[in-house]
Write an enzyme that holds these catalytic residues in place. Structure first.
Site, PDB file in Angstrom:
ATOM      1  N   ASN A 166       0.810  -1.066   0.002  1.00 33.29           N
ATOM      2  CA  ASN A 166       0.107  -0.056   0.062  1.00 33.29           C
ATOM      3  C   ASN A 166       0.764   1.458  -0.037  1.00 33.29           C
ATOM      4  O   ASN A 166       1.824   1.298   0.793  1.00 33.29           O
ATOM      5  CB  ASN A 166      -0.768  -0.020   1.388  1.00 33.29           C
ATOM      6  CG  ASN A 166      -0.339  -0.180   2.471  1.00 33.29           C
ATOM      7  OD1 ASN A 166       0.746  -0.893   2.724  1.00 33.29           O
ATOM      8  ND2 ASN A 166      -1.001   0.499   3.425  1.00 33.29           N
ATOM      9  N   GLU A 210       0.500   5.319   0.739  1.00 37.47           N
ATOM     10  CA  GLU A 210      -0.471   6.329   0.954  1.00 37.47           C
ATOM     11  C   GLU A 210      -0.136   7.708   0.417  1.00 37.47           C
ATOM     12  O   GLU A 210       0.864   7.763   0.002  1.00 37.47           O
ATOM     13  CB  GLU A 210      -0.739   6.237   2.676  1.00 37.47           C
ATOM     14  CG  GLU A 210      -1.081   4.967   3.016  1.00 37.47           C
ATOM     15  CD  GLU A 210      -1.324   4.872   4.629  1.00 37.47           C
ATOM     16  OE1 GLU A 210      -0.964   5.532   5.432  1.00 37.47           O
ATOM     17  OE2 GLU A 210      -2.197   3.939   4.943  1.00 37.47           O
ATOM     18  N   CYS A 241      -4.194   0.688  -2.565  1.00 35.96           N
ATOM     19  CA  CYS A 241      -3.924  -0.592  -1.987  1.00 35.96           C
ATOM     20  C   CYS A 241      -2.833  -1.435  -2.358  1.00 35.96           C
ATOM     21  O   CYS A 241      -2.462  -1.388  -3.990  1.00 35.96           O
ATOM     22  CB  CYS A 241      -5.304  -1.296  -1.958  1.00 35.96           C
ATOM     23  SG  CYS A 241      -6.654  -0.524  -1.104  1.00 35.96           S
ATOM     24  N   GLU A 282      -3.160  -4.366  -3.248  1.00 41.09           N
ATOM     25  CA  GLU A 282      -3.554  -5.219  -4.398  1.00 41.09           C
ATOM     26  C   GLU A 282      -3.481  -4.624  -5.906  1.00 41.09           C
ATOM     27  O   GLU A 282      -3.155  -5.142  -6.960  1.00 41.09           O
ATOM     28  CB  GLU A 282      -4.893  -5.730  -4.118  1.00 41.09           C
ATOM     29  CG  GLU A 282      -5.229  -6.555  -2.925  1.00 41.09           C
ATOM     30  CD  GLU A 282      -5.339  -5.612  -1.616  1.00 41.09           C
ATOM     31  OE1 GLU A 282      -4.868  -4.670  -1.812  1.00 41.09           O
ATOM     32  OE2 GLU A 282      -5.886  -6.300  -0.915  1.00 41.09           O
ATOM     33  N   CYS A 341     -10.553  -4.733  -0.650  1.00 41.18           N
ATOM     34  CA  CYS A 341     -11.511  -3.770  -0.524  1.00 41.18           C
ATOM     35  C   CYS A 341     -12.456  -4.096  -1.705  1.00 41.18           C
ATOM     36  O   CYS A 341     -11.782  -4.610  -2.829  1.00 41.18           O
ATOM     37  CB  CYS A 341     -11.024  -2.242  -0.242  1.00 41.18           C
ATOM     38  SG  CYS A 341     -10.322  -1.746  -1.950  1.00 41.18           S
ATOM     39  N   CYS A 343     -10.792  -2.790  -5.027  1.00 36.49           N
ATOM     40  CA  CYS A 343      -9.791  -3.886  -5.540  1.00 36.49           C
ATOM     41  C   CYS A 343     -10.385  -5.005  -6.299  1.00 36.49           C
ATOM     42  O   CYS A 343      -9.859  -5.514  -7.104  1.00 36.49           O
ATOM     43  CB  CYS A 343      -8.714  -4.251  -4.314  1.00 36.49           C
ATOM     44  SG  CYS A 343      -7.595  -2.986  -4.031  1.00 36.49           S
TER      45      CYS A 343
HETATM   46  N1  THU Z   1      -5.234  -1.423   2.472  1.00 31.67           N
HETATM   47  C1  THU Z   1      -4.734  -2.335   1.203  1.00 31.67           C
HETATM   48  O1  THU Z   1      -3.394  -2.109   1.080  1.00 31.67           O
HETATM   49  N2  THU Z   1      -5.419  -3.319   0.815  1.00 31.67           N
HETATM   50  C2  THU Z   1      -6.624  -3.803   1.473  1.00 31.67           C
HETATM   51  O2  THU Z   1      -7.175  -4.674   1.117  1.00 31.67           O
HETATM   52  C3  THU Z   1      -7.224  -3.012   2.441  1.00 31.67           C
HETATM   53  C4  THU Z   1      -6.537  -1.718   2.814  1.00 31.67           C
HETATM   54  C5  THU Z   1      -4.468  -0.222   2.786  1.00 31.67           C
HETATM   55  C6  THU Z   1      -5.058   0.984   2.493  1.00 31.67           C
HETATM   56  C7  THU Z   1      -4.533   1.955   3.417  1.00 31.67           C
HETATM   57  O3  THU Z   1      -3.096   2.414   3.049  1.00 31.67           O
HETATM   58  C8  THU Z   1      -4.449   1.050   4.802  1.00 31.67           C
HETATM   59  O4  THU Z   1      -4.493  -0.107   4.129  1.00 31.67           O
HETATM   60  C9  THU Z   1      -5.517   1.309   5.641  1.00 31.67           C
HETATM   61  O5  THU Z   1      -6.663   1.480   5.374  1.00 31.67           O
END
Ligand code: THU
Length: 133
Positions: A42, A44, A53, A55, A86, A89
């Site tokens: 991930n 940010e 994310c 994925e 999520c 994704c």
């Molecule tokens: N996140 C992912 O990378 N994948 C997921 O399946 C759910 C959430 C990340 C996004 C964000 O950087 C952190 O997790 C908190 O939501």
């Protein structure tokens, strides 16, 4: 590649997570139908909404390098529980997942759970894709 090896690669990918805002590290190891493995974490952003994310990072790396389908996606997080992809994704992955594709969730303590992709997104847009072609 064994499920355990794919899970380990997802964990390795999470070490490169850029997550100063949520403090949640997520890693993804995605195996294409050609048998290649792509990693993502991930990433940010201070805007929050532009966060990507793990994925989708792995998927876009794979597609941009010539992948034509996805067989397995392993996801590791440091949340302490099995973190599923999520909805955004799932929607993006659905464009590339093989019909019998699998999602492997991996927890920090090494628990693994394999789930058919179709169970996570039972109704996809394949009908619409056909309609638009
Ligand atoms: N996140 C992912 O990378 N994948 C997921 O399946 C759910 C959430 C990340 C996004 C964000 O950087 C952190 O997790 C908190 O939501």
């Amino acid at each position: 590649m064994s499920t355990g090896d794919l899970a380990q690669k997802a964990k390795d990918a999470a070490s490169r997570s850029y997550s100063p805002y949520s403090q949640v590290k997520v890693g993804c190891a995605l195996e294409t139908k050609e048998g290649r493995v792509f990693l993502g974490c991930n990433v940010e952003n201070a805007s929050f909404s532009l966060t990507l994310c793990a994925e989708r990072v792995a998927l876009f790396k794979a597609v941009s390098e010539g992948a034509t389908g996805v067989r397995r996606v392993a996801i590791w997080s440091d949340t302490g529980f099995l973190l599923p992809p999520c909805g955004a994704c799932l929607q993006v992955l659905s464009e590339w997942m093989e019909k019998d594709g699998e999602v492997i969730l991996v927890s920090e303590d090494g628990q693994e759970k394999s789930i058919p992709f179709a169970d996570l997104l039972p109704m996809d847009l394949s009908g619409l894709k056909e309609h638009l072609r």
